[in-house]
Design a protein around this motif. Structure first.
Motif, PDB file in Angstrom:
ATOM      1  N   THR A  50       0.837  -1.201   0.000  1.00  0.00           N
ATOM      2  CA  THR A  50       0.000   0.000   0.000  1.00  0.00           C
ATOM      3  C   THR A  50       0.870   1.249   0.000  1.00  0.00           C
ATOM      4  N   ALA A  51       1.938   1.205   0.796  1.00  0.00           N
ATOM      5  CA  ALA A  51       2.871   2.333   0.845  1.00  0.00           C
ATOM      6  C   ALA A  51       3.562   2.522  -0.500  1.00  0.00           C
TER       7      ALA A  51
ATOM      8  N   ASP B 220      -1.378  10.454   0.152  1.00  0.00           N
ATOM      9  CA  ASP B 220      -0.426   9.440  -0.311  1.00  0.00           C
ATOM     10  C   ASP B 220       0.918   9.518   0.404  1.00  0.00           C
ATOM     11  N   TYR B 221       1.435  10.706   0.622  1.00  0.00           N
ATOM     12  CA  TYR B 221       2.744  10.784   1.281  1.00  0.00           C
ATOM     13  C   TYR B 221       2.666  10.199   2.686  1.00  0.00           C
ATOM     14  N   GLU B 222       1.647  10.574   3.427  1.00  0.00           N
ATOM     15  CA  GLU B 222       1.489  10.068   4.796  1.00  0.00           C
ATOM     16  C   GLU B 222       1.252   8.565   4.788  1.00  0.00           C
TER      17      GLU B 222
ATOM     18  N   ALA C 258       3.885   6.041   6.638  1.00  0.00           N
ATOM     19  CA  ALA C 258       3.374   5.197   7.727  1.00  0.00           C
ATOM     20  C   ALA C 258       3.587   3.719   7.412  1.00  0.00           C
ATOM     21  N   GLY C 259       3.368   3.332   6.162  1.00  0.00           N
ATOM     22  CA  GLY C 259       3.556   1.933   5.779  1.00  0.00           C
ATOM     23  C   GLY C 259       5.004   1.506   5.876  1.00  0.00           C
ATOM     24  N   TYR C 260       5.921   2.381   5.479  1.00  0.00           N
ATOM     25  CA  TYR C 260       7.341   2.044   5.557  1.00  0.00           C
ATOM     26  C   TYR C 260       7.800   1.972   7.010  1.00  0.00           C
TER      27      TYR C 260
ATOM     28  N   ASN D 138      13.031  11.045  -3.663  1.00  0.00           N
ATOM     29  CA  ASN D 138      12.388  11.381  -4.929  1.00  0.00           C
ATOM     30  C   ASN D 138      11.123  12.217  -4.804  1.00  0.00           C
ATOM     31  N   VAL D 139      10.519  12.218  -3.631  1.00  0.00           N
ATOM     32  CA  VAL D 139       9.299  13.008  -3.440  1.00  0.00           C
ATOM     33  C   VAL D 139       9.567  14.216  -2.539  1.00  0.00           C
TER      34      VAL D 139
END
Length: 240
Positions: A77-78, A95-97, A101-103, A126-127
């Motif tokens: 998902t991340a 999306d960034y959050e 959070a997933g990582y 990259n972001v």
């Protein structure tokens, strides 16, 4: 017989995944319902989206079919959120959050810590364009690759670190890292990743270097065969 059929489907799908034959790999798993098969299918469809920048809905649906609290679901998902941001394909406000959070969640699991640290670094790199923070995560991922003997993880991290090493002024070391990354991928037979590594190494070589010409030629063949969207775009820019 059921166990044998499942094993055969999974084994064949994994091999096709490595070769970049995502469509056939996913088709082999269409009727499989085990957790292992669903996770593999989700990874395959995500990677197809990553390289082709196409098939977002199929990848999202496959990831949504996983146990949402599982580490693999959180990590994929991340990664999906990160890729939407990276390529600006229908990005969501959160999306960034979601990615971060997933990582963070996957980095707390010893089985996925190294890969999560790498992806976290790529998100920052990259972001967010936070080079210093990214390199700290890359260092953790690289250390994990050495400890676990994970040559694929090492290859992926070296590719991303090499850019920073070149920017720091050590071009020879950066080229060494890019070549090692390419060799490790080649040994594993990871065709999409091989083409990506060939593109990046070629971009760092002089236009009249014979090695560059060979890298571009072979990367183009793979990219055209597998429809690797951003690899083909990168090759076109080199030729312009």
């Amino acid at each position: 017989m059921i166990a044998d059929d499942t094993y055969t489907s999974l084994g064949a799908a994994r091999r096709l995944h490595v070769l970049g034959d995502w469509d056939h790999a996913a088709a082999l798993l269409a009727e499989e319902e085990s957790t292992e098969a669903l996770e593999l299918k989700a990874e395959i469809l995500y990677e197809r989206f990553l390289f082709r920048v196409d098939g977002l809905e199929a990848a999202a649906d496959a990831i949504a079919s996983l146990d949402p609290e599982s580490t693999q679901a959180r990590l994929l998902t991340a990664r999906l959120a990160y890729t939407r941001l990276l390529f600006q394909v229908d990005p969501l406000p959160e999306d960034y959050e979601t990615a971060e959070a997933g990582y963070r969640f996957a980095a707390a699991n010893p089985e996925t810590q190294g890969w999560a640290e790498f992806h976290w670094g790529a998100l920052l790199d990259n972001v967010r364009e936070d080079s210093a923070a990214a390199r700290a995560h890359y260092a953790k991922a690289l250390q994990a690759s050495y400890q676990e003997g994970d040559l694929i993880l090492e290859s992926i991290v070296l590719r991303h670190l090499a850019w920073h090493v070149v920017d720091d002024g050590d071009r020879e070391e950066g080229l060494r890292m890019l070549r090692r990354s390419l060799h490790l991928r080649s040994a594993a037979g990871l065709r999409p990743q091989i083409a990506a590594a060939q593109l990046l190494l070629a971009a760092e070589l002089p236009e009249d270097d014979p090695e560059r010409a060979t890298l571009v030629e072979t990367a183009r063949n793979i990219a055209n065969e597998l429809s690797l969207t951003w690899v083909r775009t990168g090759l076109e820019k080199l030729a312009a």
